[in-house]
Design a protein around this motif. Sequence first.
Motif, mmCIF file in Angstrom:
data_model
loop_
_atom_site.group_PDB
_atom_site.id
_atom_site.type_symbol
_atom_site.label_atom_id
_atom_site.label_comp_id
_atom_site.label_asym_id
_atom_site.label_seq_id
_atom_site.Cartn_x
_atom_site.Cartn_y
_atom_site.Cartn_z
ATOM 1 N N LEU A 47 0.814 -1.216 0.000
ATOM 2 C CA LEU A 47 0.000 0.000 0.000
ATOM 3 C C LEU A 47 0.848 1.268 0.000
ATOM 4 C CD1 LEU A 47 -3.002 -0.856 2.345
ATOM 5 C CD2 LEU A 47 -3.149 -0.048 -0.014
ATOM 6 N N TYR A 48 2.123 1.138 0.309
ATOM 7 C CA TYR A 48 3.062 2.267 0.231
ATOM 8 C C TYR A 48 2.554 3.472 1.026
ATOM 9 C CZ TYR A 48 7.009 4.509 -2.293
ATOM 10 O OH TYR A 48 8.211 5.094 -2.660
ATOM 11 N N GLY A 49 1.831 3.208 2.120
ATOM 12 C CA GLY A 49 1.326 4.283 2.967
ATOM 13 C C GLY A 49 0.089 4.979 2.439
ATOM 14 N N GLU A 50 -0.515 4.446 1.372
ATOM 15 C CA GLU A 50 -1.690 5.077 0.769
ATOM 16 C C GLU A 50 -2.974 4.347 1.172
ATOM 17 O OE1 GLU A 50 -1.745 7.881 -1.120
ATOM 18 O OE2 GLU A 50 0.396 8.106 -0.730
ATOM 19 N N LYS A 51 -4.125 4.924 0.797
ATOM 20 C CA LYS A 51 -5.420 4.365 1.182
ATOM 21 C C LYS A 51 -5.937 3.310 0.210
ATOM 22 C CE LYS A 51 -6.949 8.503 3.648
ATOM 23 N NZ LYS A 51 -7.988 9.576 3.723
ATOM 24 N N SER A 52 -5.349 3.259 -0.986
ATOM 25 C CA SER A 52 -5.783 2.274 -1.980
ATOM 26 C C SER A 52 -4.582 1.796 -2.784
ATOM 27 C CB SER A 52 -6.838 2.862 -2.928
ATOM 28 O OG SER A 52 -6.234 3.776 -3.832
ATOM 29 N N PHE A 53 -4.735 0.650 -3.435
ATOM 30 C CA PHE A 53 -3.647 0.120 -4.263
ATOM 31 C C PHE A 53 -3.412 0.988 -5.493
ATOM 32 C CE2 PHE A 53 -5.218 -3.878 -2.178
ATOM 33 C CZ PHE A 53 -4.103 -4.073 -1.389
ATOM 34 N N GLU A 54 -4.476 1.612 -5.993
ATOM 35 C CA GLU A 54 -4.331 2.497 -7.156
ATOM 36 C C GLU A 54 -3.499 3.724 -6.817
ATOM 37 O OE1 GLU A 54 -7.497 -0.312 -7.827
ATOM 38 O OE2 GLU A 54 -7.165 1.072 -6.163
ATOM 39 N N LEU A 55 -3.766 4.309 -5.656
ATOM 40 C CA LEU A 55 -2.965 5.453 -5.213
ATOM 41 C C LEU A 55 -1.535 5.025 -4.889
ATOM 42 C CD1 LEU A 55 -5.533 7.354 -2.968
ATOM 43 C CD2 LEU A 55 -4.731 7.996 -5.259
ATOM 44 N N ILE A 91 -5.362 5.297 -17.695
ATOM 45 C CA ILE A 91 -3.997 5.386 -17.139
ATOM 46 C C ILE A 91 -3.959 6.271 -15.885
ATOM 47 C CG2 ILE A 91 -2.740 4.740 -19.219
ATOM 48 C CD1 ILE A 91 -2.200 7.700 -19.770
ATOM 49 N N MET A 92 -4.834 5.916 -14.939
ATOM 50 C CA MET A 92 -5.032 6.716 -13.736
ATOM 51 C C MET A 92 -3.759 6.932 -12.934
ATOM 52 S SD MET A 92 -6.999 5.550 -10.315
ATOM 53 C CE MET A 92 -6.073 6.021 -8.847
ATOM 54 N N SER A 93 -3.003 5.859 -12.740
ATOM 55 C CA SER A 93 -1.797 5.976 -11.909
ATOM 56 C C SER A 93 -0.840 7.013 -12.471
ATOM 57 C CB SER A 93 -1.099 4.621 -11.812
ATOM 58 O OG SER A 93 -1.915 3.686 -11.155
ATOM 59 N N THR A 94 -0.651 6.964 -13.791
ATOM 60 C CA THR A 94 0.287 7.875 -14.431
ATOM 61 C C THR A 94 -0.221 9.306 -14.429
ATOM 62 O OG1 THR A 94 0.875 6.043 -15.881
ATOM 63 C CG2 THR A 94 1.661 8.196 -16.506
ATOM 64 N N SER A 95 -1.497 9.472 -14.714
ATOM 65 C CA SER A 95 -2.068 10.826 -14.762
ATOM 66 C C SER A 95 -1.988 11.520 -13.405
ATOM 67 C CB SER A 95 -3.525 10.763 -15.231
ATOM 68 O OG SER A 95 -3.607 10.226 -16.530
ATOM 69 N N PHE A 96 -2.273 10.762 -12.338
ATOM 70 C CA PHE A 96 -2.178 11.342 -11.003
ATOM 71 C C PHE A 96 -0.729 11.672 -10.645
ATOM 72 C CE2 PHE A 96 -6.307 10.719 -8.553
ATOM 73 C CZ PHE A 96 -7.082 10.662 -9.705
ATOM 74 N N ALA A 97 0.201 10.818 -11.074
ATOM 75 C CA ALA A 97 1.623 11.093 -10.832
ATOM 76 C C ALA A 97 2.064 12.338 -11.601
ATOM 77 C CB ALA A 97 2.468 9.893 -11.233
ATOM 78 N N ALA A 98 1.621 12.452 -12.853
ATOM 79 C CA ALA A 98 1.980 13.607 -13.683
ATOM 80 C C ALA A 98 1.402 14.901 -13.104
ATOM 81 C CB ALA A 98 1.478 13.394 -15.111
ATOM 82 N N ARG A 99 0.229 14.787 -12.477
ATOM 83 C CA ARG A 99 -0.368 15.956 -11.827
ATOM 84 C C ARG A 99 0.557 16.500 -10.736
ATOM 85 N NH1 ARG A 99 -5.558 14.782 -8.196
ATOM 86 N NH2 ARG A 99 -3.918 13.716 -7.019
ATOM 87 N N VAL A 135 11.701 12.238 -19.624
ATOM 88 C CA VAL A 135 11.623 11.050 -18.779
ATOM 89 C C VAL A 135 10.618 10.077 -19.389
ATOM 90 C CG1 VAL A 135 9.876 12.048 -17.227
ATOM 91 C CG2 VAL A 135 11.296 10.145 -16.443
ATOM 92 N N CYS A 136 10.986 8.800 -19.404
ATOM 93 C CA CYS A 136 10.131 7.733 -19.919
ATOM 94 C C CYS A 136 9.923 6.730 -18.792
ATOM 95 C CB CYS A 136 10.794 7.038 -21.110
ATOM 96 S SG CYS A 136 11.257 8.180 -22.441
ATOM 97 N N ALA A 137 8.659 6.441 -18.471
ATOM 98 C CA ALA A 137 8.398 5.634 -17.277
ATOM 99 C C ALA A 137 7.134 4.802 -17.437
ATOM 100 C CB ALA A 137 8.271 6.541 -16.059
ATOM 101 N N THR A 138 7.054 3.747 -16.630
ATOM 102 C CA THR A 138 5.897 2.856 -16.652
ATOM 103 C C THR A 138 5.765 2.177 -15.297
ATOM 104 O OG1 THR A 138 6.400 2.389 -18.974
ATOM 105 C CG2 THR A 138 4.803 0.994 -17.942
ATOM 106 N N SER A 139 4.518 1.798 -14.941
ATOM 107 C CA SER A 139 4.308 1.120 -13.661
ATOM 108 C C SER A 139 3.203 0.084 -13.774
ATOM 109 C CB SER A 139 3.918 2.135 -12.571
ATOM 110 O OG SER A 139 2.615 2.642 -12.836
ATOM 111 N N SER A 140 3.169 -0.823 -12.815
ATOM 112 C CA SER A 140 2.028 -1.722 -12.610
ATOM 113 C C SER A 140 2.022 -2.125 -11.147
ATOM 114 C CB SER A 140 2.103 -2.953 -13.521
ATOM 115 O OG SER A 140 3.275 -3.712 -13.297
ATOM 116 N N HIS A 141 0.892 -2.660 -10.707
ATOM 117 C CA HIS A 141 0.748 -3.087 -9.313
ATOM 118 C C HIS A 141 -0.116 -4.341 -9.302
ATOM 119 C CE1 HIS A 141 -0.194 -3.115 -5.057
ATOM 120 N NE2 HIS A 141 0.556 -2.030 -4.843
#
Length: 339
Positions: A47-55, A91-99, A135-141
């Motif tokens: 959870l990396y200290g967050e409230k959801s796996f998506e966050l 691509i929620m994870s990336t968009s929130f990170a880019a924000r 920067v070029c980046a990608t993630s998954s969980h």
Amino acid sequence: MASKKIGKQTIKFLKPPHIIAAASIVGPKEGKGPLRTCFDEILSDDLYGEKSFELAESKLLRETVKKAIQKSDKKISDIEYMFSGDLLNQIMSTSFAARELAIPFLGLYGACSTMAESLSLGALFIDGEYANYVVCATSSHFSSAERQYRFPLEHGNQRGPTSQWTVTGAGACILSSLGEGPQITYATIGKVIDLGIKDSNNMGAAMAPAAVDTIVTHFKDCGCTPDDYDLIVTGDLGTIGKEIAEEMIFEKGYNIGKIYDDCGVLIFDHKVQNTYAGGSGCGCCASVLCGYIYKELQRKKLNKVLFVSTGALLSTTSSQQGQSIPAIAHAITIENQKK
């Protein structure tokens, strides 16, 4: 005139960008795998200290990008564009990170092929002199992907032997027109290939033909052979898809067995860690590239790598409607400068 295009699908960069820094952060399970010493950070909590796996996934990507920028001795404000994506809807994870990062952003979706797609487009911007640093980046969980594509974790559903384990991880590369580091010299853009596989729990078989098509096209476009590479690595075909791809390429006249591997095979000890056919997910090849492969290039243990990200372009909607699984693979050549 398209002077930088060679053959059917390949771009030859005349001013190849340098990968001046790379960073990777992975989850606890990945941190217990064979590549545990190659990653910059291993999480103790999914959870990396967050409230959801998506966050948590968004934070994972954001922190990986920040770490790569820090390693490049640049500031976030120095990075002119961000090319990135993930597996989640919109691509929620990336968009929130880019924000949070506030870097001019181009969001991408190529399923698990996204890392090579982002690096191809980032390299185009650098080679075309549209930017000095990107920067070029990608993630998954694992947990966010599971409940989007399969079942809630609480369901405890059984897995078949062909299924793969989505990697909790992220990778980020800083590309630059200046500096030192391995260079991206070619990019072969893949086609969507669909041989009719419908089993969403056998993505390796669905993606293997796309990987084969891109690799063989790359050889023909560039006039090269497997002997020109120290390593050819696919994204996340896993043990089953890797075997299929190797056999199909052999049937087309190329023997890649001695130099071929797969990120989904490398990241886990699938027998000990119960990951079935191996790893998958956008973060699989991204973390392996930005951890293990990049370090081997820096140490000159590898000097020329063909990195082939593979993506299954399915959705829950298409699967439930009985559609087959289209797949795509993009390839980039990464090599150390010859002196």
